[in-house]
Design a protein around this motif. Sequence first.
Motif: not given
Length: 307
Positions: A181-183, A190-198, A221-225, A229-234
Amino acid sequence: MSNQNESSPPDLYTFDACGALLSTHLPMPRRSGKVRDVYDLGNSLMIVSSDRISAFDYILPSGIPNKGRLLTQMSRFWFSILPVRHHLLATEIPADLTQKFDTSPLEGRTMIVEKADVVPFECVVRGYLEGSGLKEYQATGEICGNALPPGLKQCDALPEPIFTPATKAEEGHDENVTFERMASDIGTELAEKLRDQSLHIYREASQHAASKGLIIADTKFEFGMVDGELVLVDEVLTPDSSRFWNAANYAPGSAQPSFDKQFVREYLSQCGWDKQSDPPPLPEQVIERTAAKYTEAFERITGETFS
């Protein structure tokens, strides 16, 4: 030292009877969440962590004194040791603001961060079976599409950490969703990057916590662009966003004592509140015990004395 300008409005800050900072109203563009007030500084944002505490989707009328300072300093610690691009630029209050109004209540609870296009999903990682994940597993045998072995008990360690995204609700509960659903909403890459990074951050943080005798049962976690570039936020890996357990007392099969809001939830569940009307103030003992648990988690994880 911050300066008090005679023309400053008298209601920049709201405190409760215990001295907890409940809200800020600085003369800048502002948006407010359950815990943090976010101000637009033009090229960056200023995140102010208040002492507000929420439970059962309500912001309580009582705060936990210095909780916002603790969350800020804990996030700063994790940002400093995690091998990941993050949004934190500074924790000092901009000098130009101290010349305009009293900034002393902001000290220790402020992050200056990059502006980012925030991904509209919470990136939840679970290493143990608890919370909404436990309920879903008991009903379906899986969590967010992740099939799990039968017969797992409450708080059991999972065979390996799993990624269980959730939508970000403006009000009420976030909704757990599948990776698919996220993908479909944000794209597979992007969804795969978020999963792998998390999962990578969770494993790195869990190793550090284990060296301090703590278990990170789950976290979000929350991320932004930023510039593509993918960045860890919050905030990151605080008692507000994570379940921390004492490894020495870990015993699966029932709920574990946790370094978070458990005393608050327990009180609200037995005090007669209907969870539909405005919540009651917290007794001083509940406030003190909650603050002590947050402080213990901070000091064990960081090796610093919270002051």
